[in-house]
Enzyme design. Sequence first.
Site, PDB file in Angstrom:
ATOM      1  N   ARG A  98       0.872  -1.181   0.000  1.00 40.42           N
ATOM      2  CA  ARG A  98       0.000   0.000   0.000  1.00 40.42           C
ATOM      3  C   ARG A  98       0.907   1.229   0.000  1.00 40.42           C
ATOM      4  O   ARG A  98       1.666   1.455   0.952  1.00 40.42           O
ATOM      5  CB  ARG A  98      -0.901  -0.002   1.239  1.00 40.42           C
ATOM      6  CG  ARG A  98      -1.828   1.221   1.354  1.00 40.42           C
ATOM      7  CD  ARG A  98      -2.617   1.141   2.653  1.00 40.42           C
ATOM      8  NE  ARG A  98      -3.417   2.330   2.898  1.00 40.42           N
ATOM      9  CZ  ARG A  98      -4.690   2.469   2.558  1.00 40.42           C
ATOM     10  NH1 ARG A  98      -5.311   1.495   1.933  1.00 40.42           N
ATOM     11  NH2 ARG A  98      -5.349   3.578   2.836  1.00 40.42           N
ATOM     12  N   HIS A 125      -7.294   0.951  -6.775  1.00 41.29           N
ATOM     13  CA  HIS A 125      -7.638   0.401  -5.454  1.00 41.29           C
ATOM     14  C   HIS A 125      -8.448  -0.889  -5.648  1.00 41.29           C
ATOM     15  O   HIS A 125      -9.635  -0.966  -5.326  1.00 41.29           O
ATOM     16  CB  HIS A 125      -8.441   1.420  -4.655  1.00 41.29           C
ATOM     17  CG  HIS A 125      -8.426   1.201  -3.175  1.00 41.29           C
ATOM     18  ND1 HIS A 125      -7.921   0.057  -2.588  1.00 41.29           N
ATOM     19  CD2 HIS A 125      -8.875   1.990  -2.148  1.00 41.29           C
ATOM     20  CE1 HIS A 125      -8.056   0.143  -1.277  1.00 41.29           C
ATOM     21  NE2 HIS A 125      -8.619   1.307  -0.986  1.00 41.29           N
ATOM     22  N   GLN A 128     -10.554  -2.677  -2.785  1.00 41.09           N
ATOM     23  CA  GLN A 128     -11.782  -1.959  -2.441  1.00 41.09           C
ATOM     24  C   GLN A 128     -12.904  -2.346  -3.389  1.00 41.09           C
ATOM     25  O   GLN A 128     -14.062  -2.481  -2.981  1.00 41.09           O
ATOM     26  CB  GLN A 128     -11.535  -0.451  -2.507  1.00 41.09           C
ATOM     27  CG  GLN A 128     -12.747   0.400  -2.154  1.00 41.09           C
ATOM     28  CD  GLN A 128     -13.149   0.271  -0.705  1.00 41.09           C
ATOM     29  OE1 GLN A 128     -12.325   0.428   0.190  1.00 41.09           O
ATOM     30  NE2 GLN A 128     -14.428   0.006  -0.449  1.00 41.09           N
ATOM     31  N   ASP A 221     -16.234   9.746  -1.819  1.00 38.47           N
ATOM     32  CA  ASP A 221     -14.976   9.565  -1.105  1.00 38.47           C
ATOM     33  C   ASP A 221     -14.571  10.931  -0.566  1.00 38.47           C
ATOM     34  O   ASP A 221     -15.136  11.969  -0.955  1.00 38.47           O
ATOM     35  CB  ASP A 221     -13.921   9.007  -2.078  1.00 38.47           C
ATOM     36  CG  ASP A 221     -12.670   8.477  -1.375  1.00 38.47           C
ATOM     37  OD1 ASP A 221     -12.625   8.487  -0.130  1.00 38.47           O
ATOM     38  OD2 ASP A 221     -11.735   8.068  -2.086  1.00 38.47           O
ATOM     39  N   CYS A 262     -15.975   4.513   0.868  1.00 36.63           N
ATOM     40  CA  CYS A 262     -14.872   3.618   1.229  1.00 36.63           C
ATOM     41  C   CYS A 262     -14.265   3.952   2.585  1.00 36.63           C
ATOM     42  O   CYS A 262     -13.474   3.151   3.113  1.00 36.63           O
ATOM     43  CB  CYS A 262     -13.804   3.612   0.133  1.00 36.63           C
ATOM     44  SG  CYS A 262     -13.200   5.247  -0.302  1.00 36.63           S
ATOM     45  N   ARG A 307     -14.512  -5.743   3.171  1.00 40.16           N
ATOM     46  CA  ARG A 307     -13.082  -5.692   2.848  1.00 40.16           C
ATOM     47  C   ARG A 307     -12.400  -6.967   3.344  1.00 40.16           C
ATOM     48  O   ARG A 307     -11.553  -7.548   2.667  1.00 40.16           O
ATOM     49  CB  ARG A 307     -12.417  -4.470   3.500  1.00 40.16           C
ATOM     50  CG  ARG A 307     -12.878  -3.117   3.016  1.00 40.16           C
ATOM     51  CD  ARG A 307     -12.600  -2.887   1.548  1.00 40.16           C
ATOM     52  NE  ARG A 307     -11.203  -3.100   1.185  1.00 40.16           N
ATOM     53  CZ  ARG A 307     -10.199  -2.269   1.429  1.00 40.16           C
ATOM     54  NH1 ARG A 307     -10.434  -1.120   2.042  1.00 40.16           N
ATOM     55  NH2 ARG A 307      -8.977  -2.550   1.037  1.00 40.16           N
TER      56      ARG A 307
END
Length: 323
Positions: A98, A125, A128, A221, A262, A307
């Site tokens: 990440r 991503h 996600q 987001d 998210c 997730r």
Amino acid sequence: MKEVDFSKDDLEVLIDLADDLKTKEKHGIPQRFMSGKHIALIFEKQSTRTRSAFTVAATKLGANVEYLNKNDIQLGSKESVEDTAKVLGRMFDGIAYRGSEQSTVEALGEYSDIPVWNALTDDWHPTQMLADFLTIKENFGTYEGKTITFVGDGRNNVAHSLLVTGAMLGANVHILAPESLQPALSVQKMAYDIAEQSGSKLLVTADKAEGMYGSDAVYTDVWVSMGEEDAFEERFNLLSEYQVNQELMDMSGNPDAIFLHCLPAIHDTATDVGKLAYEKFGVNGMEVTDDVFRSPASKVFDQAENRMHTIKALLAVTCGNVH
């Protein structure tokens, strides 16, 4: 390393397996597909859900997890990514990365000779997306033909991934953003090329009525991503009219539309960023209002839980012994 490195079938196998593993977990059925395995988490960016999801998913599968932040290793500073990858590849069974650079996660995959998972870069991503489309499937029974509208900064990794992944999976995706914050043209072209084959309908627009109409899921987001804190006021001025509030939700014309985020979300003044937004602009939330965030339409915590289930499926398929 990014969504287009996989096929539609690959993504659907992971989403369907995650659904199955989630059901088994609810019934207490153990899933020790990774007993004796060791995975490394290289996190150059802070994380709550992604780090927790990888750690819990791997542990539940029987693996051991080693967390390596940017202060623990010399990735790209005193030691090249290639050399680091070759060392870790001889010690671990998989690596989650990440950080900022897409090239870093791709180099780790090229040189480590073990599975490498993209836990977020500035461009994409993918983990996600697995959680998002599982959540949509749970609510509507399918994601094919459903319309997902992303509202806000359309240049960020979530918007890019959503546009491409939706096209791959046969969902319709709208990106509702001011013209200066719309997805990169290269990403739009990639998505439209995929949509020609899948039948997805894509729309990138600054017009709220056009973008919202027919939405089954409304997604937003944070307006200021990590590393962009200096752009706080500029971003607020650009995006304030794109806040997800009940008026915007109603523009979908769909009383069953769900809300996705998210996370983290700036929806009240319970955070330092939320307090700053109130002090500077007199608002109690930024990208979403508190009433929408806490409404029955909001599936953000299902999405967050997913997730873990989807990452569990990803780890099991790519690094475990699944029979």
